[in-house]
Design a protein around this motif. Sequence first.
Motif, PDB file in Angstrom:
ATOM      1  N   ARG A 135       0.820  -1.214   0.000  1.00 28.72           N
ATOM      2  CA  ARG A 135       0.000   0.000   0.000  1.00 28.72           C
ATOM      3  C   ARG A 135       0.857   1.269   0.000  1.00 28.72           C
ATOM      4  NH1 ARG A 135      -3.364  -0.418   5.186  1.00 28.72           N
ATOM      5  NH2 ARG A 135      -1.283  -1.067   5.907  1.00 28.72           N
ATOM      6  N   ARG A 136       2.112   1.171   0.380  1.00 27.24           N
ATOM      7  CA  ARG A 136       2.958   2.369   0.409  1.00 27.24           C
ATOM      8  C   ARG A 136       3.124   2.954  -0.987  1.00 27.24           C
ATOM      9  NH1 ARG A 136       5.182   3.451   5.195  1.00 27.24           N
ATOM     10  NH2 ARG A 136       5.481   1.797   6.730  1.00 27.24           N
ATOM     11  N   CYS A 137       3.328   2.110  -1.971  1.00 30.21           N
ATOM     12  CA  CYS A 137       3.464   2.603  -3.338  1.00 30.21           C
ATOM     13  C   CYS A 137       2.168   3.268  -3.791  1.00 30.21           C
ATOM     14  CB  CYS A 137       3.823   1.452  -4.265  1.00 30.21           C
ATOM     15  SG  CYS A 137       4.210   1.982  -5.953  1.00 30.21           S
ATOM     16  N   ILE A 138       1.047   2.683  -3.441  1.00 29.54           N
ATOM     17  CA  ILE A 138      -0.246   3.284  -3.790  1.00 29.54           C
ATOM     18  C   ILE A 138      -0.385   4.646  -3.133  1.00 29.54           C
ATOM     19  CG2 ILE A 138      -2.752   3.028  -3.609  1.00 29.54           C
ATOM     20  CD1 ILE A 138      -2.313  -0.013  -3.611  1.00 29.54           C
ATOM     21  N   GLY A 139       0.060   4.754  -1.879  1.00 22.73           N
ATOM     22  CA  GLY A 139      -0.020   6.029  -1.169  1.00 22.73           C
ATOM     23  C   GLY A 139       0.802   7.114  -1.851  1.00 22.73           C
ATOM     24  N   LEU A 140       2.014   6.772  -2.292  1.00 17.35           N
ATOM     25  CA  LEU A 140       2.838   7.759  -2.994  1.00 17.35           C
ATOM     26  C   LEU A 140       2.196   8.165  -4.312  1.00 17.35           C
ATOM     27  CD1 LEU A 140       6.458   6.386  -2.379  1.00 17.35           C
ATOM     28  CD2 LEU A 140       5.163   8.056  -1.043  1.00 17.35           C
TER      29      LEU A 140
END
Length: 250
Positions: free
Chosen positions: A118-123
């Motif tokens: 989910r971190r990549c989605i957040g960025l």
Amino acid sequence: MSEPAYDFGVVCEARADRDTACVLADRVLVEAIPWLDEEMLDTQRRWRGLTPSEPFLRWASVREEAKKAGLKGLFGHFGDKPGEPDALVARRALLLFVDSDTKPQAVMLVRDSDADDRRCIGLEQARGDKPWPFEVVIGVAEPKRECWVLTGFEAKAHEEEAVSNLEQRLSFHPIRDAHRLTASEHGAKNDAKKALEELTSGDLEREFECLRDTSLDTLRERGERVGLTQFLTEVRERLVQVMDNRSPQT
């Protein structure tokens, strides 16, 4: 000496993350832009934090910097969806660069995923939040920065035994399967940092060689599952165009 023609902001957690991402990005720039060579880099681009004198903006400092700057619009959804991990802090970071006295032409967001997709989605949510006045490049190491370095590790004759011993201990290959080094606790069996230290004997120059000397084609081929291939593509498709107005080469 005149100022570099391009300012590129960097947001990351530590100097090692900054150096890893910037060395790789520089290599892609030199590869893709015919008139640019390595000797010209320092006269053409500068990697920086919120000010040109700072090497990078630390993720852990973003909240306090935003508070000091009195920035507004730091919360809320992204479109009609709540923010995924890192979306809000990335939005703050980008707003800080918008508010800086000398705006960069691009900002690079570099993060470990820590095994959280989910971190990549957040960025990406933060990047798509508004039409930023600079290009935004995303680099997410899966799950750790050290996995990018391991991807570039090509064993010398005296290192082959260390690779074999580490593979035996892990029950998987530490270079081909670096994405499986998911331990969050330093020193654990499948800790990426520990694996890299074993192969390089903690030698920072040897680590740098993995990033500097291994061919970009090899890094792209090996790096799919650790996020490195995606980062190199981001640089090629987004950052190169800031310095060179031709269409990306395929």
